[in-house]
Design a protein around this motif. Structure first.
Motif, PDB file in Angstrom:
ATOM      1  N   ILE A  99       0.737  -1.050   0.123  1.00  0.00           N
ATOM      2  CA  ILE A  99       0.010   0.047  -0.074  1.00  0.00           C
ATOM      3  C   ILE A  99       0.887   1.302   0.258  1.00  0.00           C
ATOM      4  N   TYR A 100       1.767   1.333   0.776  1.00  0.00           N
ATOM      5  CA  TYR A 100       2.605   2.460   0.767  1.00  0.00           C
ATOM      6  C   TYR A 100       3.622   2.563  -0.506  1.00  0.00           C
ATOM      7  N   THR A 101       3.834   1.506  -1.117  1.00  0.00           N
ATOM      8  CA  THR A 101       4.634   1.599  -2.339  1.00  0.00           C
ATOM      9  C   THR A 101       3.783   2.149  -3.470  1.00  0.00           C
ATOM     10  N   LYS A 102       2.344   1.548  -3.530  1.00  0.00           N
ATOM     11  CA  LYS A 102       1.331   1.952  -4.538  1.00  0.00           C
ATOM     12  C   LYS A 102       1.109   3.551  -4.228  1.00  0.00           C
ATOM     13  N   ARG A 103       0.841   4.035  -2.835  1.00  0.00           N
ATOM     14  CA  ARG A 103       0.589   5.167  -2.562  1.00  0.00           C
ATOM     15  C   ARG A 103       1.583   6.294  -3.005  1.00  0.00           C
ATOM     16  N   ASP A 104       3.011   5.726  -2.955  1.00  0.00           N
ATOM     17  CA  ASP A 104       4.144   6.693  -3.305  1.00  0.00           C
ATOM     18  C   ASP A 104       4.009   6.830  -4.959  1.00  0.00           C
TER      19      ASP A 104
END
Length: 108
Positions: A99-104
């Motif tokens: 999720i953090y990867t996709k958000r970034d």
């Protein structure tokens, strides 16, 4: 309850940027978990993932304010991933990282 199979499907969907479909899986799991005393705490993690996945989609739709509000719900519960005792914990950690990867990737 072990939900590794469902979480793997959600991971695949998130990986393919299919945030609405991932949201739907998390929401179904959250609904199944929220009413039981034994799984209530874990349901908050699923609620967090429901909100995080749709937050990215809302941002893509140029609904930044709503995206931020929903993201804040994820932030409220994400710390439970580190403390909860469940056989699903490793998958929860993997989802959080994704999720953090996709958000970034989508929200700069």
């Amino acid at each position: 309850m072990i939900i590794i199979k469902e979480l793997k499907v959600a991971i695949e969907l998130l990986s393919k940027n299919e945030f609405v479909q991932a949201h739907d899986i998390f929401e179904d799991l959250w609904r199944a978990y929220k009413d039981s005393k034994n799984t209530r705490e874990e349901s908050f993690i699923l609620k967090a993932f429901t909100n995080a996945s749709i937050s990215i989609e809302l941002h893509k739709m140029n609904r930044s304010e709503h995206s931020t509000n929903v993201w804040n719900t994820f932030k409220k519960y994400e710390n439970l991933i580190e403390t909860i005792i469940t056989p699903n914990r490793d998958k929860y950690k993997e989802i959080k990282t994704l999720i953090y990867t996709k958000r970034d990737e989508f929200i700069k």
